[in-house]
Design a protein around this motif. Sequence first.
Motif, mmCIF file in Angstrom:
data_model
loop_
_atom_site.group_PDB
_atom_site.id
_atom_site.type_symbol
_atom_site.label_atom_id
_atom_site.label_comp_id
_atom_site.label_asym_id
_atom_site.label_seq_id
_atom_site.Cartn_x
_atom_site.Cartn_y
_atom_site.Cartn_z
ATOM 1 N N ASP A 1 0.767 -1.026 -0.164
ATOM 2 C CA ASP A 1 -0.080 0.127 0.102
ATOM 3 C C ASP A 1 0.890 1.162 -0.058
ATOM 4 O OD1 ASP A 1 -2.436 -1.455 0.066
ATOM 5 O OD2 ASP A 1 -2.710 -1.112 2.163
ATOM 6 N N LEU A 2 1.993 1.135 0.341
ATOM 7 C CA LEU A 2 2.933 2.357 0.375
ATOM 8 C C LEU A 2 3.519 2.559 -0.740
ATOM 9 C CD1 LEU A 2 4.696 1.436 3.864
ATOM 10 C CD2 LEU A 2 3.070 3.434 3.419
ATOM 11 N N ILE A 3 3.450 1.785 -1.959
ATOM 12 C CA ILE A 3 4.093 1.918 -3.253
ATOM 13 C C ILE A 3 3.131 2.972 -4.099
ATOM 14 C CG2 ILE A 3 4.869 0.784 -5.436
ATOM 15 C CD1 ILE A 3 6.383 0.199 -2.866
ATOM 16 N N SER A 4 3.601 3.930 -4.502
ATOM 17 C CA SER A 4 2.839 4.756 -5.575
ATOM 18 C C SER A 4 3.628 5.384 -6.702
ATOM 19 C CB SER A 4 2.473 6.038 -4.765
ATOM 20 O OG SER A 4 3.758 6.806 -4.583
ATOM 21 N N GLY A 5 2.603 5.376 -7.744
ATOM 22 C CA GLY A 5 3.347 5.765 -8.936
ATOM 23 C C GLY A 5 3.884 7.247 -8.957
#
Length: 507
Positions: free
Chosen positions: A49-53
């Motif tokens: 959930d901490l991965i963002s584009g």
Amino acid sequence: MVFSSGFALCAAITGAAALQVPFLSSNVQTPLGHPSGSKPLVNSTELQDLISGDRLMIRANKLYEIAKLGEEEFNHPTRVIGSAGHTGTLDYIYEEILKLGDYYDISNQSFPAVSGHVYESRLVLGDKVAQSAAPMGLTPPTKDREPVHGDLVLVENSGCQSTDFPDSVKGQIAFIQRGICPFGTKSEHAGRKGAIAAIVYNTEKDGVQGTLGNPSPYHIATFGLSGEEAEPIIQKLQKNKTIDAIAYIDAEVNTIHTNNIIAQTTQGDPENCVMLGAHSDSVAEGPGINDDGSGTISLIEVATQLTKFNVTNCVRFAWWAGEEEGLLGSDYYVATLSEKENAKIRLFMDYDMMASPNFAYQIYNATNAVNPHGSEELRDLYIDWYKSQGLNYTFIPFDGRSDYDGFIRNGIPGGGIATGAEAIKTKEEAEMFGGKAGSWLDPCYHQLCDDLGNVNVTAFVVSTKLIAHSVATYAKSLKGFPERELDIAASKVYGEGVKYHGSKLFI
């Protein structure tokens, strides 16, 4: 650089062709630090959930600016080893991990790397310019960097023995069939016999993109040639007809020193390490934002977000140098491991090209039948994750094209994912993943246009989330994962099937 073409799709799971992940144009980043102020045991869902584009593309922009440091020497952005762009990349990786404080122990591993560059080349066979002629990687130049003239001499068998080369090859150009032994061996035999250049022709109609490997003082200027162009020449030579040729290569091969960067968690069982890697360098021809800037960035981001959690098993991140020159950094790392240190690595995960524009979600088809036990369990972890997300996937051969090769050959289970290189997307793949059938999965593979416009953010986010999942799963527990079998490396079957070492053929 992952490299695959012409392989059948192996699995299609019903569901959405691609997870739709919005890319925010703002520079707002996910705040660092766990909300409670404490660090719980790593959890896959929370880490994903901490991965963002947003964060991934901020890093991609930074990497492209770094690649511009190579412009003064190469006249375009590049992060090839030895360039200012690659030095800047290493500085960036090191500084980003250093920011994370005492969560990681970080080190540089310096090693000698062979770097080759071809400036110009041409091959004329009879009265025609050979259209498929491609200089071998790490080839020396022709004499005095000038064109050389000679007759083609057909070499017996595959040129793997010095006795295959007739005395008549002296002062002429050796014409050698591909197969059995490394290209470097063929070139060396030709050089020892006094040939002025060598041509290795394919046994199939396609061209030969190969490498001579470790330099030898007997190597001579060497081209690869397609079977399609070679066939009429072979027929004439077999009838004792004379074909003259002109070969020209302006190239240089240098030995430099560069660095692998290794970062290991200070927490977690140091006797059971989960290891993953990406390569930090690009080819000379371009900035390499997808190949493998994407993997480099994914690892930095996962390493950053992992600091919010505790781990049961140590996690070791690696950024390899010299991958594009023939897996130099990863080979060196594994070769210098003691038996005791080798045994501490429970598995190695390779992440090369995570954001190809015309992507397919690819899994290396690593099985326990021909690889160290645990490779298949890792493969199945990727399969299960794609299924859980309702995403399609396909298998690609596990055949030595990226940095996992040295690990497998030294008994360490391995595997990985990719999103595609120069393979042509099939109609079936277009139905599975979207995109354009009939085009390369990465239309800018090993080219100048591998820049910020060559990144698919959806694929980038999906791939990085899967990397996060793989790290979280094994950092939390290795229960059920096969124990290391220290006397077992890849089986003979793997060795016989591997014709690549990195992105280029070596046999």
